[in-house]
Design a protein around this motif. Structure first.
Motif, mmCIF file in Angstrom:
data_model
loop_
_atom_site.group_PDB
_atom_site.id
_atom_site.type_symbol
_atom_site.label_atom_id
_atom_site.label_comp_id
_atom_site.label_asym_id
_atom_site.label_seq_id
_atom_site.Cartn_x
_atom_site.Cartn_y
_atom_site.Cartn_z
ATOM 1 N N VAL A 1 25.165 16.193 -0.284
ATOM 2 C CA VAL A 1 25.926 15.276 0.568
ATOM 3 C C VAL A 1 26.022 13.901 -0.092
ATOM 4 C CG1 VAL A 1 25.139 16.461 2.627
ATOM 5 C CG2 VAL A 1 23.860 14.497 1.781
ATOM 6 N N ASN A 2 26.896 13.052 0.419
ATOM 7 C CA ASN A 2 26.955 11.676 -0.076
ATOM 8 C C ASN A 2 26.657 10.687 1.052
ATOM 9 O OD1 ASN A 2 29.254 11.885 1.381
ATOM 10 N ND2 ASN A 2 30.657 11.550 -0.306
ATOM 11 N N VAL A 3 25.933 11.147 2.067
ATOM 12 C CA VAL A 3 25.570 10.274 3.188
ATOM 13 C C VAL A 3 24.053 10.242 3.346
ATOM 14 C CG1 VAL A 3 27.700 10.612 4.494
ATOM 15 C CG2 VAL A 3 25.772 12.181 4.837
ATOM 16 N N ASP A 4 23.580 9.204 3.994
ATOM 17 C CA ASP A 4 22.161 9.077 4.324
ATOM 18 C C ASP A 4 21.771 10.044 5.441
ATOM 19 O OD1 ASP A 4 21.735 7.096 2.564
ATOM 20 O OD2 ASP A 4 21.514 5.486 4.023
ATOM 21 N N GLY A 5 20.528 10.427 5.468
ATOM 22 C CA GLY A 5 19.970 11.062 6.661
ATOM 23 C C GLY A 5 20.179 12.552 6.771
ATOM 24 N N ALA A 6 20.387 13.240 5.663
ATOM 25 C CA ALA A 6 20.594 14.689 5.731
ATOM 26 C C ALA A 6 19.339 15.465 5.350
ATOM 27 C CB ALA A 6 21.750 15.093 4.822
ATOM 28 N N GLU A 7 18.227 14.757 5.127
ATOM 29 C CA GLU A 7 17.017 15.418 4.627
ATOM 30 C C GLU A 7 16.523 16.493 5.588
ATOM 31 O OE1 GLU A 7 17.330 12.158 4.976
ATOM 32 O OE2 GLU A 7 17.271 11.306 2.964
ATOM 33 N N LEU A 8 16.479 16.166 6.889
ATOM 34 C CA LEU A 8 15.882 17.096 7.842
ATOM 35 C C LEU A 8 16.750 18.334 8.054
ATOM 36 C CD1 LEU A 8 13.126 16.946 9.015
ATOM 37 C CD2 LEU A 8 14.053 15.910 11.076
ATOM 38 N N GLU B 1 6.620 17.502 6.647
ATOM 39 C CA GLU B 1 5.315 17.488 7.307
ATOM 40 C C GLU B 1 5.473 17.475 8.822
ATOM 41 O OE1 GLU B 1 1.597 15.113 5.821
ATOM 42 O OE2 GLU B 1 2.642 13.859 7.255
ATOM 43 N N GLY B 2 6.415 16.673 9.298
ATOM 44 C CA GLY B 2 6.595 16.518 10.747
ATOM 45 C C GLY B 2 6.972 17.803 11.446
ATOM 46 N N VAL C 1 0.428 15.636 12.701
ATOM 47 C CA VAL C 1 1.836 15.294 12.833
ATOM 48 C C VAL C 1 1.857 13.924 13.491
ATOM 49 C CG1 VAL C 1 2.046 16.383 15.103
ATOM 50 C CG2 VAL C 1 4.035 16.247 13.617
ATOM 51 N N SER C 2 2.854 13.140 13.189
ATOM 52 C CA SER C 2 2.847 11.747 13.628
ATOM 53 C C SER C 2 2.917 11.601 15.152
ATOM 54 C CB SER C 2 4.028 11.003 13.009
ATOM 55 O OG SER C 2 4.092 9.698 13.510
ATOM 56 N N LEU C 3 2.200 10.593 15.665
ATOM 57 C CA LEU C 3 2.327 10.236 17.082
ATOM 58 C C LEU C 3 3.761 9.834 17.412
ATOM 59 C CD1 LEU C 3 -0.900 8.121 17.818
ATOM 60 C CD2 LEU C 3 -0.357 10.419 18.659
ATOM 61 N N SER C 4 4.560 9.479 16.401
ATOM 62 C CA SER C 4 5.932 9.060 16.676
ATOM 63 C C SER C 4 6.796 10.209 17.173
ATOM 64 C CB SER C 4 6.561 8.433 15.426
ATOM 65 O OG SER C 4 6.702 9.401 14.407
ATOM 66 N N LEU C 5 6.283 11.428 17.161
ATOM 67 C CA LEU C 5 7.039 12.551 17.710
ATOM 68 C C LEU C 5 6.211 13.388 18.678
ATOM 69 C CD1 LEU C 5 6.277 15.450 16.023
ATOM 70 C CD2 LEU C 5 7.408 14.201 14.230
ATOM 71 N N THR C 6 5.082 12.848 19.134
ATOM 72 C CA THR C 6 4.161 13.609 19.978
ATOM 73 C C THR C 6 4.209 13.117 21.432
ATOM 74 O OG1 THR C 6 2.683 13.874 18.073
ATOM 75 C CG2 THR C 6 1.742 14.283 20.248
ATOM 76 N N PRO C 7 4.680 13.959 22.360
ATOM 77 C CA PRO C 7 4.698 13.550 23.770
ATOM 78 C C PRO C 7 3.284 13.215 24.238
ATOM 79 C CG PRO C 7 5.936 15.581 23.467
ATOM 80 C CD PRO C 7 5.230 15.305 22.171
ATOM 81 N N LEU D 1 1.361 19.299 21.583
ATOM 82 C CA LEU D 1 1.810 19.635 20.223
ATOM 83 C C LEU D 1 2.764 20.824 20.318
ATOM 84 C CD1 LEU D 1 -1.452 19.384 18.068
ATOM 85 C CD2 LEU D 1 0.237 17.609 18.603
ATOM 86 N N PHE D 2 3.794 20.810 19.458
ATOM 87 C CA PHE D 2 4.776 21.884 19.476
ATOM 88 C C PHE D 2 4.319 23.029 18.570
ATOM 89 C CE2 PHE D 2 7.192 17.855 19.985
ATOM 90 C CZ PHE D 2 7.425 17.994 21.336
ATOM 91 N N ALA D 3 5.047 24.138 18.639
ATOM 92 C CA ALA D 3 4.686 25.289 17.804
ATOM 93 C C ALA D 3 4.766 24.938 16.317
ATOM 94 C CB ALA D 3 5.595 26.475 18.129
ATOM 95 N N SER D 4 5.620 23.992 15.949
ATOM 96 C CA SER D 4 5.771 23.638 14.528
ATOM 97 C C SER D 4 4.841 22.518 14.081
ATOM 98 C CB SER D 4 7.215 23.195 14.256
ATOM 99 O OG SER D 4 7.435 21.893 14.761
ATOM 100 N N SER D 5 4.085 21.932 15.020
ATOM 101 C CA SER D 5 3.299 20.746 14.681
ATOM 102 C C SER D 5 1.982 21.112 14.001
ATOM 103 C CB SER D 5 2.970 19.952 15.958
ATOM 104 O OG SER D 5 4.131 19.642 16.676
ATOM 105 N N PRO D 6 1.768 20.653 12.775
ATOM 106 C CA PRO D 6 0.483 20.917 12.118
ATOM 107 C C PRO D 6 -0.664 20.178 12.816
ATOM 108 C CG PRO D 6 2.143 20.185 10.515
ATOM 109 C CD PRO D 6 2.697 19.943 11.885
ATOM 110 N N TYR D 7 -1.816 20.806 12.835
ATOM 111 C CA TYR D 7 -3.027 20.188 13.388
ATOM 112 C C TYR D 7 -4.218 20.801 12.657
ATOM 113 C CZ TYR D 7 -3.746 24.614 15.677
ATOM 114 O OH TYR D 7 -3.954 25.954 15.883
#
Lengths: 346, 346
Positions: free
Chosen positions: A269-276, A305-306, B118-124, B148-154
């Motif tokens: 891609v040529n845009v930001d934010g496509a990593e995920l 990781e997330g 996994v980051s607290l920035s995505l953890t309810p 934690l979700f099914a995909s969340s490492p712990y």
């Protein structure tokens, strides 16, 4: 024949004047005295400078004559390394001399026409005269000389392509050979930005390497490009989705594969934010390969990781052995792909 | 036992309230109503929030009480996702319920003590009470719940390590397992920043995977760290060089290997500008692996191209299957390494 000194190294540190012994790219000033060469060097009689687009625009906007600006930069630095943008470009010319100590097995001879595939920002250059400035293509025709080091990639210019088509292909020459290495027969491959310049090369190579049993899916949000990649006939499906939306992109891709994640996802891609999006379309222990220069290292690393994705994340390497010939051969082997390049970039 | 709804997905998009259906990390607000769970979720009774250091400092500098700020963020967003720094942290707690639809073969039970990887920035998260704020360790003891979700490492917290030592190791748990995958017996491995937290793990793992015939070279410019990694006895040589200087680093490394470039170079530095050192120490078709979060994607990609290095460039993935157990086992298997961690991080 210029005299050849023994002291050259493959990376060109012997040409750094300021600071001495530095790599030529970060160096402020390079030695462009070509009355003598160093071991490993290729002397090139330069015809054309293909200046980086951002650099050319900066020089135009700064006012005055672009030719004069280039002359002044090269006089001062011994290379066309724009101090504002930091970028260079590439050059076209003819081989004038091959010093001893060049890489073994090199298939090049004095008189051959070549394009440098290494930035002008690290290429020692002397300009004697600017003959023409062509703003439309950001090119200058010049009389001058340059030196390529033993480590500097270059390509022999093909006789069966127009210069502009060849340069467009060589600009992304690293993509197809990397795909050829990674795609196994019958693999599932997803290409984000599949209709762009590197994207279409990746799609064609994925089909060639993966064979008729492979599943090759292009994701392309720009309608004209989506139509063009579809018309090439190499994709199993062309998905119209925005690669910046990982949930929608993943859903659209899984819809085409019957729920199967890809062995290999290529981000072109040529845009930001496509990593995920790239990561979330990749199967467990699969490969996510980022050609896109807009890729953020941290977003890719933390993104995987997330979501707990155990995938191999690659930074696209623009260089691979034989990449120029590989990519030109791919264009030769597929008339529709070649026509697309000639139409779009010729 | 909370009621479990069927609608959960592995990535937690079902908990995004604003915007609906987004991934939980970019979402502005998450659903932290844990009176019912969704398929795939793990409910955690939270003991401690280990807040990201940059986030904690920002809250301190903004004035007022850090506990109040955390309460207010979590009330507003349903997660501890600092709006200024964008970062989160991790949590320690006990498993309270495992909803149906968790990953198969999971070795965890209600009552087990875990750390989220996994980051607290995505953890309810819901906080009922802040019991203590510990600025020295950027930690808060709380009463609350998280999902934690099914995909969340712990990771299951080990009983044979102090919490702080375990957390220090878990923070870089991805490093050693990736090294174990990549190092072949008798390989030549170079670790830039070899004396740092991930560097020492990489060095020990490289020796373990490569065996006594392997050449393991640590590059470390910080004298105390260089002494510590040397004392571990796993390296063939410890080179005192500045990884920001590619010419000097390459020369120092080749000096130790008799001119041989490495099969694998791991960049574990915490400074900018070490990309080219890593690339230039790697052999043709070898691997350059960037764990350093200070790595620039473009500098790595263009750097390899500029010196014509046909190497595979990896973005370090912080997640690998079984990474927490792998890394804790590495510490258990090497008493000197474990003592280093206890001394430095305990």
């Amino acid at each position: 024949m210029r005299n050849v000194l023994k002291a050259g190294d493959a990376f060109g540190t012997h040409r750094a004047l300021q600071p001495q012994g530095a790599l030529p790219q970060p160096a402020d000033r390079l030695d462009n005295d070509f009355s003598r060469l160093f071991a490993g060097e290729m002397l090139v009689s330069v015809e054309t400078l293909n200046v980086d687009a951002a650099s050319f625009r900066q020089m135009e906007e700064a006012g005055g004559d672009v030719g004069e600006r280039v002359l002044s930069t090269v006089r001062e630095r011994g290379k066309q390394h724009n101090r504002v943008t930091g970028s260079g470009g590439m050059l076209l010319g003819r081989v004038a001399q091959l010093a001893e100590g060049r890489p073994a097995g090199e298939a090049i001879a004095v008189g051959d026409r070549i394009a440098s595939l290494v930035s002008l920002s690290l290429t020692p250059l002397r300009i004697d005269e600017v003959r023409a400035v062509r703003p439309a293509s950001a090119q200058l025709d010049v009389v001058g000389e340059a030196v390529l080091f033993a480590s500097s990639p270059y390509a022999k210019m093909p006789s069966d392509f127009a210069d502009r088509v060849a340069l467009a292909a060589l600009d992304v020459a690293g993509a197809a050979p990397q795909v050829a290495r990674l795609v196994k027969p019958n693999a599932t491959v997803v290409i984000l930005g599949g209709g762009g310049k590197s994207g279409v090369l990746c799609a064609c190579e994925a089909r060639r390497a993966g064979g008729p049993g492979a599943t090759v899916i292009a994701v392309e949000s720009y309608a004209p490009y989506a139509q063009e990649i579809e018309a090439l006939g190499v994709c199993s499906a062309v998905v119209r989705a925005d690669a910046r939306d990982p949930v929608a992109t993943r859903a659209a891709v899984l819809d085409e594969t019957g729920g199967r994640e890809a062995d290999l996802v290529l981000s072109c891609v040529n845009v930001d934010g496509a990593e995920l999006s790239a990561i979330m379309c990749t199967r467990d222990r699969g490969i996510t390969y980022f050609f896109a220069m807009s890729t953020s290292f941290t977003r890719a690393a933390l993104g995987a990781e997330g979501v707990g994705k155990d995938v191999d994340l690659f930074i696209g390497n623009g260089y691979a052995h034989g990449h120029a010939e590989h990519t030109l051969d791919l264009l030769r082997s597929n008339a529709s792909l070649r026509q697309l390049f000639e139409r779009r970039y010729g």
